[in-house]
Design an enzyme around this catalytic site. Structure first.
Site, PDB file in Angstrom:
ATOM      1  N   SER A 214       0.693   4.487  -2.136  1.00  0.00           N
ATOM      2  CA  SER A 214       1.218   4.547  -0.428  1.00  0.00           C
ATOM      3  C   SER A 214       1.857   5.741  -0.466  1.00  0.00           C
ATOM      4  O   SER A 214       0.790   7.138  -0.964  1.00  0.00           O
ATOM      5  CB  SER A 214       1.645   3.318  -0.364  1.00  0.00           C
ATOM      6  OG  SER A 214       1.687   3.382   0.857  1.00  0.00           O
ATOM      7  N   ASP A 441      -8.317  -1.144   3.065  1.00  0.00           N
ATOM      8  CA  ASP A 441      -7.028  -0.184   3.908  1.00  0.00           C
ATOM      9  C   ASP A 441      -6.128  -1.110   4.776  1.00  0.00           C
ATOM     10  O   ASP A 441      -6.657   0.177   5.558  1.00  0.00           O
ATOM     11  CB  ASP A 441      -6.542   0.122   2.714  1.00  0.00           C
ATOM     12  CG  ASP A 441      -4.828   0.565   2.046  1.00  0.00           C
ATOM     13  OD1 ASP A 441      -3.953   0.099   3.279  1.00  0.00           O
ATOM     14  OD2 ASP A 441      -4.711   0.695   1.104  1.00  0.00           O
ATOM     15  N   HIS A 469      -3.851  -3.725   0.802  1.00  0.00           N
ATOM     16  CA  HIS A 469      -2.889  -1.811   0.801  1.00  0.00           C
ATOM     17  C   HIS A 469      -2.937  -1.806  -1.327  1.00  0.00           C
ATOM     18  O   HIS A 469      -2.550  -2.676  -1.761  1.00  0.00           O
ATOM     19  CB  HIS A 469      -2.118  -2.504   1.429  1.00  0.00           C
ATOM     20  CG  HIS A 469      -1.306  -1.113   1.635  1.00  0.00           C
ATOM     21  ND1 HIS A 469      -1.201  -0.152   1.355  1.00  0.00           N
ATOM     22  CD2 HIS A 469      -0.171  -0.268   0.632  1.00  0.00           C
ATOM     23  CE1 HIS A 469      -0.582   1.446   1.137  1.00  0.00           C
ATOM     24  NE2 HIS A 469       0.001   0.734   0.997  1.00  0.00           N
TER      25      HIS A 469
END
Length: 499
Positions: A214, A441, A469
């Site tokens: 991320s 995602d 995610h």
């Protein structure tokens, strides 16, 4: 209505690194020899590791407060590692995202999801970046004020609502400045990437091996841009496209959560006991109805607190990070729709915000999120521009889009300026960088991973077809094999590999 900016075993002992800088085959030096002028002491420091949590060792590194001034003072960085159980390749630094995620906390829960070849070959090192949790940390409100801040709702369609939201953001920024001091202006991603290079040297490695998720992909890509000759094997999972501006990111994330919610609604309606009736579109509208009802009349709970629209949104959004969470979203929606109560929504919102049952907070992720983002980039707070952008976002994401609008307010009163970018986002000269994208995602949409892989001169795109995610550690053997073969053996996956 409300605007919410979101963006969730014993090892064998291996000899410590030599205090003497070591060179690899390319001649790159570790330790103080690789330091920028004036920062040799930081690069050459010896880390003192001690057993801390079960099966782990912890240490504290010293970093300069400012990478622009070696005389400005120092800060602390918290580290934790899981020692390599076999023949050691080097250290693998890991970052779980955020900005504001603790790599120390993450490592304790996540390392067992890594494949055995990786754990045999690397000292896996989690770290709290500058500004985060057990490192020298950003501080803003006390617990009571923070609870109120996170629950606030504003009607941004009105001038009064905009003014109230602007005043709230300004008060938060002022508190962060007063309670954090000069550190608040030094927690940008470029400074954190320079910390990574210092940690690389202090750990005795000539190249940085890194696994970032991320926001951690932005940190890894920034490192590659600043230090392409020192980049080793980098894997960036759930990537953020470095070419997007704040408005494009807000719209992309709004669409990502919209698509993830649609996948949930489809699945819910195909099963038993789903509180959402009719078509998928009608189910989406019912979820929006739950969120809007929380604005008009916050949901009561079995305790003294109520679920505002902002808290209800957090409660819905957090479940979309992994499809395994969908059943608890069904429970929360059922309570809200059929009982008019919000206990499960509140539980989920508190989980998202790291709030403990006693009203305290287990992390400073909210504070660090604000601080890093406001230094890295900021969008215009011009009302006309924000209104036009909000209309585009809400059209693209009718159910969730409202919560990704008016982001320019968040940093409008930040006490430190945006940091000037020093590096080439293409990272020319870096070795292959593996970028992983998950097709649905919500938090880092798949097109962002495509964008990062295209932008990096050496980017290699790997695709996981699925929900949720990020991918490594939670998807399938194909992804695990691609990541571990690259990190352990240096085998670069085929560009375009789909798992």
């Amino acid at each position: 209505m409300a605007a919410v900016a979101l963006l969730a075993a014993c090892t064998a002992q291996v000899p410590e690194k030599s205090a003497t800088p070591v060179e690899d085959a390319t001649g790159a030096a570790t330790g103080a020899e690789s330091a920028p002028e004036g920062f040799e002491e930081f690069y050459g420091q010896d880390l003192e590791w001690e057993t801390c949590r079960s099966g782990f060792e912890c240490a504290t590194a010293t970093a300069p407060l400012s990478w622009g001034d070696p005389e400005a003072g120092s800060i602390e960085l918290a580290l934790m590692r899981s020692r390599a159980s076999g023949e050691k390749v080097g250290s693998l630094l890991v970052n779980p995202g955020g900005p504001g995620g603790s790599g120390v906390d993450y490592l304790e829960s996540a390392v067992e999801t890594y494949g055995e070849p990786l754990r045999e070959s690397f000292d896996v090192v989690g770290f709290d970046p500058r500004g985060v949790e057990d490192s020298s940390a950003v501080e803003c409100y006390g617990d009571a004020e923070k609870n109120e801040y996170l629950a606030e709702d504003f009607d941004l369609s009105t001038e009064q609502g905009l003014e109230d939201a602007r005043r709230s953001s300004a008060a938060w920024a002022e508190a962060c400045g007063e309670n954090t001091g000069e550190l608040l202006g030094e927690v940008d991603t470029q400074s954190a990437a320079k910390d990574l290079d210092m940690l690389r040297a202090a750990l005795g490695d000539s190249q940085l091996h890194y696994l970032g998720f991320s926001y951690g992909t932005s940190l890894g890509a920034t490192y590659a841009g600043l230090f392409p000759d020192r980049a080793g094997r980098l894997v960036l999972d759930g990537a953020i496209d470095p070419t997007l501006d704040d408005g494009e990111m807000s719209e992309g994330q709004a669409v990502g959560f919209e698509n993830a919610l649609r996948a949930y609604v489809t699945d819910c309606q195909a099963g038993q006991d789903c509180p959402l009736t009719g078509s998928v579109d009608e189910g989406m509208q019912q979820v929006r109805g739950v969120l809007d009802a929380a604005y008009d009349r916050p949901y009561p709970t079995s305790g003294e607190r109520e679920v505002t629209q902002s808290l209800a949104f957090y409660g819905v959004a957090v479940t979309l990070y992994a499809e395994q969470n969908w059943p608890i979203l069904t429970q929360a929606l059922d309570e809200a729709i059929n009982a008019g109560t919000g206990d499960t929504l509140l539980y989920l919102a508190d989980f998202y915000n790291d709030r403990n049952a006693d009203g305290s907070f287990s992390t400073n992720s909210t504070e660090a999120f604000s601080a890093v983002n406001c230094l890295d980039s900021r969008s215009s707070d011009d009302v006309d521009e924000m209104r036009a952008q909000a209309a585009e976002i809400e059209e693209a994401a009718p159910t969730m889009g409202t919560f990704f609008t008016y982001g320019g307010l968040a940093c409008a009163s930040w006490p430190y300026p945006e940091v000037e970018q020093e590096y080439d986002v293409a990272a020319p000269g870096a070795p292959p960088i593996v970028v992983i994208g998950t097709t649905n995602d919500p938090a880092t949409p798949y097109v962002w991973s495509e964008g990062m892989a295209d932008t990096l001169e050496s980017g290699v795109l790997v695709t996981y077809e699925g929900e949720g995610h990020t991918a490594y550690g939670r998807s399938n053997d194909c992804i695990a094999g691609a990541v571990e073969d690259y990190l352990v053996e240096g085998t670069v996956p085929e560009d375009g590999l789909t798992c």
